[in-house]
Design a protein around this motif. Structure first.
Motif, PDB file in Angstrom:
ATOM      1  N   ASP A  52       0.870  -1.175   0.000  1.00 15.64           N
ATOM      2  CA  ASP A  52       0.000   0.000   0.000  1.00 15.64           C
ATOM      3  C   ASP A  52       0.909   1.228   0.000  1.00 15.64           C
ATOM      4  O   ASP A  52       1.609   1.490   0.979  1.00 15.64           O
ATOM      5  N   GLU A  53       0.904   1.968  -1.097  1.00  6.12           N
ATOM      6  CA  GLU A  53       1.852   3.073  -1.248  1.00  6.12           C
ATOM      7  C   GLU A  53       1.749   4.099  -0.114  1.00  6.12           C
ATOM      8  O   GLU A  53       2.770   4.596   0.363  1.00  6.12           O
ATOM      9  N   GLN A  54       0.542   4.413   0.325  1.00  3.15           N
ATOM     10  CA  GLN A  54       0.394   5.386   1.407  1.00  3.15           C
ATOM     11  C   GLN A  54       1.035   4.878   2.702  1.00  3.15           C
ATOM     12  O   GLN A  54       1.685   5.634   3.419  1.00  3.15           O
ATOM     13  N   LEU A  56       3.442   2.578   2.885  1.00  2.00           N
ATOM     14  CA  LEU A  56       4.892   2.541   2.654  1.00  2.00           C
ATOM     15  C   LEU A  56       5.496   3.929   2.866  1.00  2.00           C
ATOM     16  O   LEU A  56       6.495   4.079   3.567  1.00  2.00           O
ATOM     17  N   LEU A  57       4.866   4.944   2.284  1.00  2.00           N
ATOM     18  CA  LEU A  57       5.373   6.313   2.447  1.00  2.00           C
ATOM     19  C   LEU A  57       5.348   6.732   3.911  1.00  2.00           C
ATOM     20  O   LEU A  57       6.274   7.395   4.392  1.00  2.00           O
ATOM     21  N   LEU A  80      13.267   1.004  -3.305  1.00  2.00           N
ATOM     22  CA  LEU A  80      11.991   1.617  -2.951  1.00  2.00           C
ATOM     23  C   LEU A  80      12.172   3.089  -2.575  1.00  2.00           C
ATOM     24  O   LEU A  80      11.366   3.939  -2.956  1.00  2.00           O
ATOM     25  N   HIS A  84      10.295   6.015  -4.711  1.00  2.00           N
ATOM     26  CA  HIS A  84       9.261   6.816  -4.060  1.00  2.00           C
ATOM     27  C   HIS A  84       9.747   8.188  -3.586  1.00  2.00           C
ATOM     28  O   HIS A  84       8.961   8.958  -3.043  1.00  2.00           O
TER      29      HIS A  84
END
Length: 111
Positions: A52-54, A56-57, A80, A84
């Motif tokens: 889930d990109e959110q 991960l960020l 990564l 990102h």
């Protein structure tokens, strides 16, 4: 460089001291769920699904902001991070962002 510009670099020298020597040292996970320890994620969410990109960020922001060298190496992955970075750098404070981009110019060019 004026004294005005040198002061922030001196003030944030502790950030540079915790960085790895190379992005290649960042060998953290690339998938799955990561549980950040309490010394990093002391308030709120502690489990982060890297798919889930959110999330991960969010995990990377926490580690970049609060992590020591061992945390950076254990939880961040160089590929990564680089991929990102254009979105991640927006969520970081200027001192953290500048420290990483000055130490690893490839991040600044990934923008």
């Amino acid at each position: 460089m004026t004294a005005h510009h040198a002061a922030p670099a001196t003030r944030w020298i502790h950030l540079a001291k915790r960085l790895p020597a190379s992005l290649d040292e960042l060998c953290g996970p690339t998938s799955g769920t990561v549980q950040l320890p309490q010394h990093l994620a002391w308030s709120g969410l502690t489990h982060f699904d890297l798919g889930d990109e959110q999330l991960l960020l969010g995990a990377y922001r926490i580690v970049l902001t609060n992590g020591m060298r061992e945390d950076l190496i254990a939880y961040l992955n160089a590929n990564l991070l680089t991929h990102h970075w254009p979105r991640l750098r927006i969520a970081l404070g200027r001192p953290v962002r500048a420290c990483w981009e000055q130490s690893f110019p490839q991040l600044a060019t990934a923008v």
